[in-house]
Design a protein around this motif. Sequence first.
Motif, PDB file in Angstrom:
ATOM      1  N   MET A   1       3.536   9.194 -20.990  1.00 42.13           N
ATOM      2  CA  MET A   1       2.712   8.455 -21.938  1.00 42.13           C
ATOM      3  C   MET A   1       1.418   8.002 -21.264  1.00 42.13           C
ATOM      4  N   ILE A   2       0.312   8.050 -22.009  1.00 39.61           N
ATOM      5  CA  ILE A   2      -0.973   7.541 -21.545  1.00 39.61           C
ATOM      6  C   ILE A   2      -1.312   6.317 -22.375  1.00 39.61           C
ATOM      7  N   SER A   3      -1.373   5.160 -21.738  1.00 39.01           N
ATOM      8  CA  SER A   3      -1.688   3.923 -22.457  1.00 39.01           C
ATOM      9  C   SER A   3      -3.185   3.639 -22.343  1.00 39.01           C
ATOM     10  N   ILE A   4      -3.826   3.449 -23.495  1.00 37.62           N
ATOM     11  CA  ILE A   4      -5.275   3.251 -23.555  1.00 37.62           C
ATOM     12  C   ILE A   4      -5.569   1.962 -24.310  1.00 37.62           C
ATOM     13  N   ALA A   5      -6.429   1.129 -23.732  1.00 39.79           N
ATOM     14  CA  ALA A   5      -6.841  -0.116 -24.378  1.00 39.79           C
ATOM     15  C   ALA A   5      -8.329  -0.068 -24.700  1.00 39.79           C
ATOM     16  N   ILE A   6      -8.694  -0.638 -25.845  1.00 40.00           N
ATOM     17  CA  ILE A   6     -10.093  -0.770 -26.254  1.00 40.00           C
ATOM     18  C   ILE A   6     -10.415  -2.251 -26.296  1.00 40.00           C
ATOM     19  N   LEU A  21     -10.513   7.606 -31.052  1.00 40.70           N
ATOM     20  CA  LEU A  21      -9.379   7.774 -30.147  1.00 40.70           C
ATOM     21  C   LEU A  21      -8.184   8.378 -30.874  1.00 40.70           C
ATOM     22  N   LYS A  22      -7.985   7.968 -32.124  1.00 36.56           N
ATOM     23  CA  LYS A  22      -6.893   8.544 -32.924  1.00 36.56           C
ATOM     24  C   LYS A  22      -7.155  10.025 -33.188  1.00 36.56           C
ATOM     25  N   ASN A  23      -8.425  10.372 -33.440  1.00 34.87           N
ATOM     26  CA  ASN A  23      -8.771  11.780 -33.647  1.00 34.87           C
ATOM     27  C   ASN A  23      -8.498  12.589 -32.379  1.00 34.87           C
ATOM     28  N   TYR A  24      -8.850  11.998 -31.241  1.00 37.21           N
ATOM     29  CA  TYR A  24      -8.610  12.682 -29.965  1.00 37.21           C
ATOM     30  C   TYR A  24      -7.111  12.884 -29.754  1.00 37.21           C
ATOM     31  N   ALA A  25      -6.322  11.859 -30.031  1.00 36.03           N
ATOM     32  CA  ALA A  25      -4.876  11.947 -29.860  1.00 36.03           C
ATOM     33  C   ALA A  25      -4.278  13.005 -30.792  1.00 36.03           C
ATOM     34  N   TYR A  31      -0.258  15.202 -25.457  1.00 33.30           N
ATOM     35  CA  TYR A  31      -0.188  13.944 -24.726  1.00 33.30           C
ATOM     36  C   TYR A  31       0.365  12.848 -25.631  1.00 33.30           C
ATOM     37  N   ASP A  32       1.201  12.017 -25.072  1.00 31.35           N
ATOM     38  CA  ASP A  32       1.723  10.859 -25.799  1.00 31.35           C
ATOM     39  C   ASP A  32       0.787   9.688 -25.519  1.00 31.35           C
ATOM     40  N   ILE A  33      -0.147   9.438 -26.461  1.00 30.34           N
ATOM     41  CA  ILE A  33      -1.169   8.413 -26.260  1.00 30.34           C
ATOM     42  C   ILE A  33      -0.826   7.165 -27.064  1.00 30.34           C
ATOM     43  N   LYS A  34      -0.760   6.032 -26.383  1.00 24.88           N
ATOM     44  CA  LYS A  34      -0.505   4.752 -27.031  1.00 24.88           C
ATOM     45  C   LYS A  34      -1.778   3.917 -26.965  1.00 24.88           C
ATOM     46  N   ILE A  35      -2.182   3.365 -28.119  1.00 24.27           N
ATOM     47  CA  ILE A  35      -3.457   2.667 -28.228  1.00 24.27           C
ATOM     48  C   ILE A  35      -3.243   1.160 -28.430  1.00 24.27           C
ATOM     49  N   LYS A 113     -18.395  14.321 -29.709  1.00 17.52           N
ATOM     50  CA  LYS A 113     -18.325  15.297 -28.622  1.00 17.52           C
ATOM     51  C   LYS A 113     -18.460  14.604 -27.274  1.00 17.52           C
ATOM     52  N   GLU A 114     -19.416  13.678 -27.154  1.00 23.44           N
ATOM     53  CA  GLU A 114     -19.603  12.941 -25.899  1.00 23.44           C
ATOM     54  C   GLU A 114     -18.377  12.097 -25.580  1.00 23.44           C
ATOM     55  N   PHE A 115     -17.825  11.464 -26.612  1.00 27.19           N
ATOM     56  CA  PHE A 115     -16.634  10.626 -26.435  1.00 27.19           C
ATOM     57  C   PHE A 115     -15.455  11.463 -25.964  1.00 27.19           C
ATOM     58  N   PHE A 116     -15.245  12.602 -26.614  1.00 23.25           N
ATOM     59  CA  PHE A 116     -14.132  13.484 -26.246  1.00 23.25           C
ATOM     60  C   PHE A 116     -14.304  14.028 -24.823  1.00 23.25           C
ATOM     61  N   SER A 117     -15.544  14.364 -24.450  1.00 27.16           N
ATOM     62  CA  SER A 117     -15.797  14.884 -23.102  1.00 27.16           C
ATOM     63  C   SER A 117     -15.449  13.845 -22.048  1.00 27.16           C
ATOM     64  N   ALA A 118     -15.818  12.583 -22.307  1.00 25.93           N
ATOM     65  CA  ALA A 118     -15.486  11.509 -21.373  1.00 25.93           C
ATOM     66  C   ALA A 118     -13.978  11.331 -21.269  1.00 25.93           C
ATOM     67  N   LEU A 119     -13.290  11.403 -22.415  1.00 25.50           N
ATOM     68  CA  LEU A 119     -11.829  11.281 -22.402  1.00 25.50           C
ATOM     69  C   LEU A 119     -11.181  12.449 -21.675  1.00 25.50           C
ATOM     70  N   ASP A 120     -11.714  13.645 -21.874  1.00 22.72           N
ATOM     71  CA  ASP A 120     -11.180  14.817 -21.175  1.00 22.72           C
ATOM     72  C   ASP A 120     -11.201  14.603 -19.669  1.00 22.72           C
TER      73      ASP A 120
END
Length: 240
Positions: A1-6, A21-25, A31-35, A113-120
Amino acid sequence: MISIAICDDELQQLERTKDLLKNYAFEHSQYDIKIHSFAAPLELLSFVSANGGFDLLLLDVYMDGILGTDAARELRDMGDTCQIIFLTTSRDHAIDAFSLGATHYLVKPYSEKEFFSALDKVVDKLTKKDEAYITIKSTDGISRVDLNKLVYSETNNHVQKLYLSDGRVINVRKASTELFESLQDEPRFYKCGSTYIINMDYIVELSSKGVAFSSGARIPILSRKYMELKKRYMDYSCRI
């Protein structure tokens, strides 16, 4: 699991980041992403203090009460080593952000696109299983050095002392230039003068007085090398 906080005190921005972030998940269902989300930095700090930290923090810089960079500094002082992506309307705090070990610095308004690239970039770090090694002749025989654990090396009387994150020190009888040649394919390593080779992944603080690493080690640097190292570190940290 990947835990992500905003953490963002502007509700509209908080919801937009959460939606992205939900779109990315959704697009990366492997990946098991928890927000988690926080509308105030002090709320975030209290949560981490009581419950532990996250794998990744998406942190706004300009918030009421305390800057995001100051909140990040408090987290680092608490021993938190999470990946951080700063979200802000200005580049003014970029140097401070990267000195805190930020993985990326996104200036609003940023695209999906920029957001997804940073997350990648972050997810690749968190899930990377490939191991990188060099095999070298040490004073104790043949040593296989895990480059993911190599924090820095220091020249000492024609011997390179390799400091690893697990506390081990490996002594190698070769010139620093020769050692650095074996690391040329690894952009994270930087040769800082004739004495040090440093792994920029471990930098948590950078100033004209020296470098601090997440391992707890600190080394001095020549003042004339500071600007060059700062630029190299920012270029490395900002790469996509």
